[in-house]
Design an enzyme around this catalytic site. Structure first.
Site, PDB file in Angstrom:
ATOM      1  N   LYS A  21      34.745  52.432  43.195  1.00 23.27           N
ATOM      2  CA  LYS A  21      35.160  53.760  42.712  1.00 23.27           C
ATOM      3  C   LYS A  21      34.756  53.951  41.253  1.00 23.27           C
ATOM      4  O   LYS A  21      34.167  54.965  40.883  1.00 23.27           O
ATOM      5  CB  LYS A  21      36.693  53.936  42.821  1.00 23.27           C
ATOM      6  CG  LYS A  21      37.246  53.784  44.218  1.00 23.27           C
ATOM      7  CD  LYS A  21      38.755  53.992  44.259  1.00 23.27           C
ATOM      8  CE  LYS A  21      39.553  52.962  43.490  1.00 23.27           C
ATOM      9  NZ  LYS A  21      39.512  51.607  44.061  1.00 23.27           N
ATOM     10  N   ARG A  96      47.288  57.993  44.699  1.00 19.43           N
ATOM     11  CA  ARG A  96      47.373  56.706  45.372  1.00 19.43           C
ATOM     12  C   ARG A  96      48.504  56.673  46.388  1.00 19.43           C
ATOM     13  O   ARG A  96      48.674  55.686  47.095  1.00 19.43           O
ATOM     14  CB  ARG A  96      47.662  55.665  44.298  1.00 19.43           C
ATOM     15  CG  ARG A  96      46.802  54.437  44.411  1.00 19.43           C
ATOM     16  CD  ARG A  96      47.125  53.554  43.218  1.00 19.43           C
ATOM     17  NE  ARG A  96      46.312  52.399  43.199  1.00 19.43           N
ATOM     18  CZ  ARG A  96      45.153  52.320  42.558  1.00 19.43           C
ATOM     19  NH1 ARG A  96      44.665  53.337  41.901  1.00 19.43           N
ATOM     20  NH2 ARG A  96      44.464  51.200  42.588  1.00 19.43           N
ATOM     21  N   ARG A 135      34.041  40.131  39.239  1.00 19.93           N
ATOM     22  CA  ARG A 135      33.937  41.292  38.340  1.00 19.93           C
ATOM     23  C   ARG A 135      34.221  40.933  36.881  1.00 19.93           C
ATOM     24  O   ARG A 135      35.115  40.171  36.560  1.00 19.93           O
ATOM     25  CB  ARG A 135      34.924  42.380  38.749  1.00 19.93           C
ATOM     26  CG  ARG A 135      35.011  43.489  37.690  1.00 19.93           C
ATOM     27  CD  ARG A 135      35.751  44.693  38.144  1.00 19.93           C
ATOM     28  NE  ARG A 135      37.016  44.398  38.735  1.00 19.93           N
ATOM     29  CZ  ARG A 135      37.718  45.285  39.442  1.00 19.93           C
ATOM     30  NH1 ARG A 135      37.242  46.499  39.627  1.00 19.93           N
ATOM     31  NH2 ARG A 135      38.871  44.948  39.961  1.00 19.93           N
ATOM     32  N   ARG A 169      39.797  41.140  34.437  1.00 13.31           N
ATOM     33  CA  ARG A 169      41.116  41.749  34.580  1.00 13.31           C
ATOM     34  C   ARG A 169      42.171  40.748  35.035  1.00 13.31           C
ATOM     35  O   ARG A 169      41.865  39.856  35.835  1.00 13.31           O
ATOM     36  CB  ARG A 169      41.030  42.912  35.578  1.00 13.31           C
ATOM     37  CG  ARG A 169      40.575  44.181  34.899  1.00 13.31           C
ATOM     38  CD  ARG A 169      40.257  45.296  35.828  1.00 13.31           C
ATOM     39  NE  ARG A 169      41.178  45.527  36.933  1.00 13.31           N
ATOM     40  CZ  ARG A 169      41.023  46.502  37.811  1.00 13.31           C
ATOM     41  NH1 ARG A 169      40.010  47.349  37.689  1.00 13.31           N
ATOM     42  NH2 ARG A 169      41.862  46.641  38.802  1.00 13.31           N
ATOM     43  N   ARG A 180      47.047  43.827  46.661  1.00 10.22           N
ATOM     44  CA  ARG A 180      46.510  45.170  46.378  1.00 10.22           C
ATOM     45  C   ARG A 180      45.931  45.805  47.653  1.00 10.22           C
ATOM     46  O   ARG A 180      46.079  47.010  47.876  1.00 10.22           O
ATOM     47  CB  ARG A 180      45.446  45.084  45.273  1.00 10.22           C
ATOM     48  CG  ARG A 180      46.072  44.881  43.895  1.00 10.22           C
ATOM     49  CD  ARG A 180      45.117  44.257  42.905  1.00 10.22           C
ATOM     50  NE  ARG A 180      43.967  45.071  42.606  1.00 10.22           N
ATOM     51  CZ  ARG A 180      42.873  44.597  42.013  1.00 10.22           C
ATOM     52  NH1 ARG A 180      42.792  43.333  41.650  1.00 10.22           N
ATOM     53  NH2 ARG A 180      41.869  45.413  41.751  1.00 10.22           N
TER      54      ARG A 180
HETATM   55  P1  AP5 Z   1      34.496  48.723  40.734  1.00 10.41           P
HETATM   56  O1  AP5 Z   1      33.606  49.896  40.566  1.00 10.41           O
HETATM   57  O2  AP5 Z   1      35.138  48.140  39.555  1.00 10.41           O
HETATM   58  O3  AP5 Z   1      35.563  49.000  41.908  1.00 10.41           O
HETATM   59  P2  AP5 Z   1      36.862  49.890  41.944  1.00 10.41           P
HETATM   60  O4  AP5 Z   1      36.919  50.552  43.282  1.00 10.41           O
HETATM   61  O5  AP5 Z   1      36.951  50.752  40.748  1.00 10.41           O
HETATM   62  O6  AP5 Z   1      37.944  48.725  41.927  1.00 10.41           O
HETATM   63  P3  AP5 Z   1      39.298  48.589  41.126  1.00 10.41           P
HETATM   64  O7  AP5 Z   1      39.704  47.147  41.261  1.00 10.41           O
HETATM   65  O8  AP5 Z   1      39.176  49.171  39.775  1.00 10.41           O
HETATM   66  O9  AP5 Z   1      40.248  49.438  42.000  1.00 10.41           O
HETATM   67  P4  AP5 Z   1      41.749  49.392  41.976  1.00 10.41           P
HETATM   68  O10 AP5 Z   1      42.071  50.583  42.768  1.00 10.41           O
HETATM   69  O11 AP5 Z   1      42.343  48.120  42.470  1.00 10.41           O
HETATM   70  O12 AP5 Z   1      42.132  49.358  40.429  1.00 10.41           O
HETATM   71  P5  AP5 Z   1      42.522  50.484  39.396  1.00 10.41           P
HETATM   72  O13 AP5 Z   1      41.961  50.121  38.098  1.00 10.41           O
HETATM   73  O14 AP5 Z   1      42.287  51.826  39.953  1.00 10.41           O
HETATM   74  O15 AP5 Z   1      33.630  47.593  41.477  1.00 10.41           O
HETATM   75  C1  AP5 Z   1      34.185  46.323  41.772  1.00 10.41           C
HETATM   76  C2  AP5 Z   1      33.153  45.226  41.514  1.00 10.41           C
HETATM   77  O16 AP5 Z   1      32.071  45.379  42.427  1.00 10.41           O
HETATM   78  C3  AP5 Z   1      32.527  45.274  40.107  1.00 10.41           C
HETATM   79  O17 AP5 Z   1      32.260  43.978  39.699  1.00 10.41           O
HETATM   80  C4  AP5 Z   1      31.203  46.053  40.324  1.00 10.41           C
HETATM   81  O18 AP5 Z   1      30.214  45.687  39.389  1.00 10.41           O
HETATM   82  C5  AP5 Z   1      30.838  45.630  41.734  1.00 10.41           C
HETATM   83  N1  AP5 Z   1      30.147  46.663  42.478  1.00 10.41           N
HETATM   84  C6  AP5 Z   1      30.391  47.998  42.468  1.00 10.41           C
HETATM   85  N2  AP5 Z   1      29.559  48.641  43.319  1.00 10.41           N
HETATM   86  C7  AP5 Z   1      28.800  47.667  43.904  1.00 10.41           C
HETATM   87  C8  AP5 Z   1      27.771  47.694  44.894  1.00 10.41           C
HETATM   88  N3  AP5 Z   1      27.364  48.833  45.455  1.00 10.41           N
HETATM   89  N4  AP5 Z   1      27.220  46.505  45.267  1.00 10.41           N
HETATM   90  C9  AP5 Z   1      27.634  45.338  44.700  1.00 10.41           C
HETATM   91  N5  AP5 Z   1      28.594  45.256  43.769  1.00 10.41           N
HETATM   92  C10 AP5 Z   1      29.179  46.409  43.374  1.00 10.41           C
HETATM   93  O19 AP5 Z   1      44.110  50.267  39.318  1.00 10.41           O
HETATM   94  C11 AP5 Z   1      44.642  49.055  38.832  1.00 10.41           C
HETATM   95  C12 AP5 Z   1      46.132  49.016  39.074  1.00 10.41           C
HETATM   96  O20 AP5 Z   1      46.762  50.082  38.343  1.00 10.41           O
HETATM   97  C13 AP5 Z   1      46.569  49.249  40.539  1.00 10.41           C
HETATM   98  O21 AP5 Z   1      46.631  48.025  41.251  1.00 10.41           O
HETATM   99  C14 AP5 Z   1      47.936  49.845  40.339  1.00 10.41           C
HETATM  100  O22 AP5 Z   1      48.835  48.828  40.071  1.00 10.41           O
HETATM  101  C15 AP5 Z   1      47.833  50.663  39.091  1.00 10.41           C
HETATM  102  N6  AP5 Z   1      47.516  52.082  39.336  1.00 10.41           N
HETATM  103  C16 AP5 Z   1      46.332  52.703  39.104  1.00 10.41           C
HETATM  104  N7  AP5 Z   1      46.388  53.979  39.475  1.00 10.41           N
HETATM  105  C17 AP5 Z   1      47.645  54.175  39.960  1.00 10.41           C
HETATM  106  C18 AP5 Z   1      48.282  55.290  40.512  1.00 10.41           C
HETATM  107  N8  AP5 Z   1      47.660  56.472  40.664  1.00 10.41           N
HETATM  108  N9  AP5 Z   1      49.572  55.144  40.930  1.00 10.41           N
HETATM  109  C19 AP5 Z   1      50.222  53.957  40.798  1.00 10.41           C
HETATM  110  N10 AP5 Z   1      49.654  52.862  40.265  1.00 10.41           N
HETATM  111  C20 AP5 Z   1      48.375  52.966  39.856  1.00 10.41           C
HETATM  112 MG    MG Z   2      38.193  50.806  39.068  1.00  4.20          MG
END
Ligand code: AP5
Ligand code: MG
Length: 224
Positions: A21, A96, A135, A169, A180
């Site tokens: 994402k 979410r 990552r 992270r 997660r």
């Molecule tokens: P990346 O692009 O970083 O993936 P992502 O989908 O953004 O993954 P996240 O781990 O950030 O998602 P998340 O939903 O768990 O965390 P968030 O920060 O939103 O890609 C992942 C890896 O793959 C990277 O190394 C990248 O280089 C690689 N990659 C990407 N595309 C690729 C491809 N095509 N091929 C190969 N490799 C690739 O949230 C974190 C925490 O915050 C949550 O757990 C929750 O506790 C809290 N939180 C956030 N938002 C909310 C909300 N709205 N409500 C409540 N809690 C929340």
């Molecule tokens: Mg992310």
């Protein structure tokens, strides 16, 4: 739909953790000058600053728990009013929960904004785990890289901002990823059906290189 230049585009980027994402939101942001609002990034900033909210949530987030709906809604509502979001935005990781989706719909209606599409990126769990464990992130601009799949062009130098400091992270551990993924299935997955019913859902195969997935998203949006 047909967004000639992305102007006025309002998108939600959803999918399980590690599906790409943030990576794809960053591509769209550069391509169309949209603002990229990652709620996970906003929370990590609060932890980094050592704010009251950050200190309260630090351990909970590191263990893969969600932040309260009310807090996330308040943060997003304030952020989309800012100047850089006036040309359009990409919400990454929000909504979410169904509660967040329903409040977002009301909030956008009040602001006179319509969502254009909800992009769901789909990747099998075993690939997600492999991606997340590899990552690392640029400490200057937040761009995500991967030990195996998405390396910077020049080793140790961020492609986007030239930064040379990277971090991993706290929630990117094998144990936490499983929690997660379960939270995604239990709480976020219901929002997929919600958006499908509204005709907004665009499901994208996220397995492929970053460029290949970006092209699939462009096609799904009929931008080009
Ligand atoms: P990346 O692009 O970083 O993936 P992502 O989908 O953004 O993954 P996240 O781990 O950030 O998602 P998340 O939903 O768990 O965390 P968030 O920060 O939103 O890609 C992942 C890896 O793959 C990277 O190394 C990248 O280089 C690689 N990659 C990407 N595309 C690729 C491809 N095509 N091929 C190969 N490799 C690739 O949230 C974190 C925490 O915050 C949550 O757990 C929750 O506790 C809290 N939180 C956030 N938002 C909310 C909300 N709205 N409500 C409540 N809690 C929340
Ligand atoms: Mg992310």
């Amino acid at each position: 739909m047909g967004f000639a230049n992305g102007e006025g585009l309002h998108l939600v980027m959803t999918g399980a953790p590690g599906t790409g994402k943030g990576t794809q939101a960053s591509v769209l942001k550069r391509e169309f000058g949209l603002c990229h609002l990652s709620t996970g990034e906003m929370l990590r900033e609060e932890v980094k600053k050592g704010s009251e909210i950050g200190n309260q949530l630090k351990d909970h987030l590191a263990a893969g728990g969600f932040a309260p709906d009310e807090l996330m809604i308040r943060m997003v509502s304030a952020r989309i009013e800012e100047a850089d979001c006036q040309k359009g935005f990409i919400l990454d990781g929000f909504p979410r929960t169904l509660e967040q989706a329903e409040v977002l719909a009301k909030m956008l209606k009040e602001k006179g904004i319509g969502l254009d599409a909800v992009i769901e990126i789909q990747v099998p769990d075993h690939i997600i785990i492999d991606r997340i464990l590899g990552r690392y992130t640029c400490m200057t601009c937040g761009e995500s890289y991967s030990d195996k799949y998405h390396k910077p062009k020049v080793p140790g130098v961020c492609d986007i901002c030239g930064g040379t400091k990277f971090s991993r992270r706290l929630d990117d551990t094998k144990e936490t990823i499983e929690r997660r993924l379960k939270k995604y299935r239990d709480f976020t997955y219901p929002t997929i059906a919600y958006y499908q019913e509204k005709g907004l859902l665009r499901s994208i195969d996220g397995n492929g290189t970053v460029d290949v997935v970006a092209k699939r998203i462009d096609e799904a949006l009929k931008i080009k």
